[in-house]
Scaffold this motif. Structure first.
Motif, PDB file in Angstrom:
ATOM      1  N   ASN A   1      55.090  20.713 -31.470  1.00 37.64           N
ATOM      2  CA  ASN A   1      55.068  19.309 -31.877  1.00 37.64           C
ATOM      3  C   ASN A   1      54.766  19.224 -33.369  1.00 37.64           C
TER       4      ASN A   1
ATOM      5  N   SER B   1      49.551  11.938 -30.373  1.00 37.41           N
ATOM      6  CA  SER B   1      50.489  13.009 -30.718  1.00 37.41           C
ATOM      7  C   SER B   1      49.835  14.092 -31.559  1.00 37.41           C
TER       8      SER B   1
ATOM      9  N   ILE C   1      55.462  20.008 -27.089  1.00 43.81           N
ATOM     10  CA  ILE C   1      56.216  18.872 -26.563  1.00 43.81           C
ATOM     11  C   ILE C   1      56.263  19.018 -25.047  1.00 43.81           C
TER      12      ILE C   1
END
Length: 459
Positions: free
Chosen positions: A456, A102, A108
């Motif tokens: 993100n 991540s 995203i």
């Protein structure tokens, strides 16, 4: 004695209709899994040994600019079966779309769809409705069971993207009877049984989508002798992988011999291709850049040949850019089947038989949309983390534009002069860059492609 004229007319019409139906060709799609553009002799490999594939390709038309509609398995197969670009069906990758760590993902990604919506009418369903007996042999990868999607016979197909093992037990590939052979050999045994058992009253559609040459790379022991002392060529040197290629070549030869013995090979329309580029570093496609999972040429350009005796001129080669999205509309014409589907590919049947290129085929754009992350970057992608970051690609003529969403960056290449995509010309040709970007934006709108713009927080 009086004849019922109406009955006689109907009877004759029925006979003529049946005769016309029987004249329709059988259809065979040979889809190799993860076979790269140069992994066959007819595309130049001097390492892999593919005499059957080479002989088959020589009997028809080879396309040097053939593309998969996606850079990895499931989305490419979904496009083939639906005739639709990726944003239409939402299958963008295998598994989840947020692959990798991540902290490395700025955006995203769009959630991936893993099962093909049954609302789409597949190629198999259309051919079945048109009177074809349909069979899937090998990898399906779009649902748990291909039968509800139009296949009368299923030989080893499920949601599995690759076998747990090619050596028995196969773990996640279920086949009836004794499982004692190398997986692809057993699947071919059963495929040959299907062909032998066809009555001839109806044409058949055989989608031979072998699991090979996808990982796990497991050598075929009785073929290893061919490569033990063979010199590498252009980055191709994996002996175990080479035996898998050679074994697939041998199995295709078995299938073609069965068709010939049954007297139906000449009336079989054959397409040979791969679902995406070869996997680095197992095999390389030089001078193409990168491999499976990347939208550089090595990830999406594939070997392809169309064969139909007496209809397609043998020994022809074409540099016309095509895509596996063209398969569905082409086969609808070949099968004399009606369809109301609005395809994203084009019918190639006239070109295959006449070699006359329509303006539409010359002027059209090829389009890829991938709102995902796919780990496994390498020096050929110039990205140590990802093979793919969210973005989109278009090819029109010899020009190809990459557009990446994280930084809105653009890469423009002239494939005629730079097949390896080494020289980014975006700044040198701003008008061409702007033209292709506008086409991309129009295609995004046309397909309702989901925007990738949410940041993100872990990045």
């Amino acid at each position: 004695m009086k004849f019922n004229v109406a009955f006689l007319f109907a009877f004759c019409f029925s006979l003529n209709f049946c005769a016309a139906q029987n004249k329709r060709p059988n259809i065979l799609i040979i889809l190799i899994d993860d076979m790269g553009w140069r992994d066959v002799g007819f595309m130049g490999s001097k390492y892999y040994e593919t005499p059957v594939m080479d002989s088959l390709a020589a009997q028809g038309m080879v396309f040097t600019n053939a593309y998969a509609s996606a850079a990895n398995c499931a989305p490419s197969r979904a496009c083939l079966m639906t005739g639709k670009w990726m944003p239409r069906h939402g299958i963008y990758t295998v598994g989840n779309s947020d692959r990798g760590k991540s902290k490395d993902r700025k955006l995203i990604p769009i959630a991936n769809t893993e099962t093909l919506d049954p609302g789409f009418k597949t190629l198999a369903q259309s051919l079945k409705e048109s009177g074809y007996t349909t069979c899937l042999a090998g990898k399906w990868h779009l649902s748990n069971d291909p039968v509800p999607y139009g296949f009368d016979v299923n030989i080893g197909g499920s949601h599995a993207g690759n076998p747990g093992s090619y050596e028995p037990p196969y773990k996640n590939v279920n086949l009836s009877g004794p499982n004692t052979e190398y997986l692809t050999d057993l699947i071919m045994d059963k495929t040959i049984d299907f062909v032998k058992n066809t009555s001839g009253e109806k044409p058949f559609f055989l989608y031979y989508a072998t699991y090979a040459v996808h990982t796990p790379i497991q050598k075929v022991k009785n073929l290893l002798y061919k490569f033990e002392n063979k010199k590498p060529w252009e980055g191709q040197s994996n002996k175990d992988y080479a035996t898998m290629v050679s074994n697939e070549d041998r199995n295709i030869g078995r299938l073609l011999s069965t068709l010939k013995d049954k007297g139906i090979l000449d009336n079989t329309f054959i397409i040979f291709t791969s679902d995406n580029g070869g996997l680095n570093p197992i095999t390389f496609q030089h001078p193409l850049r990168a491999g499976k999972g990347s939208y550089f040429e090595g990830g999406i350009r594939v070997p392809a040949a169309f064969i139909w005796k007496g209809k397609i001129k043998p020994g022809t080669r074409s540099d016309l850019p095509i895509t596996n999205l063209d398969v569905y509309p082409t086969l609808m014409n070949i099968a004399h089947a009606k369809s109301t589907i609005e395809f994203d590919g084009d019918d190639l049947s006239r070109y295959l038989q006449t070699q006359k290129i329509s303006k539409n085929l010359v002027d059209r754009s090829l389009y890829w949309y991938f709102p995902i992350y796919l780990e496994g970057g390498n020096k050929e992608t110039n990205d140590p983390v990802f093979r793919t970051r969210p973005g989109e690609v278009i090819r029109k003529g010899n020009w190809k534009l990459h557009h990446y969403f994280e930084d809105n960056s653009l890469q423009l290449y002239n494939l005629k002069d730079d097949i390896g995509e080494k020289n980014n010309l975006a700044d040198k040709f701003p008008k061409k860059t702007a033209e292709l970007l506008a086409l991309l934006e129009a295609l995004d709108k046309k397909t309702n492609a989901p925007a990738v713009s949410e940041l993100n927080k872990d990045f």
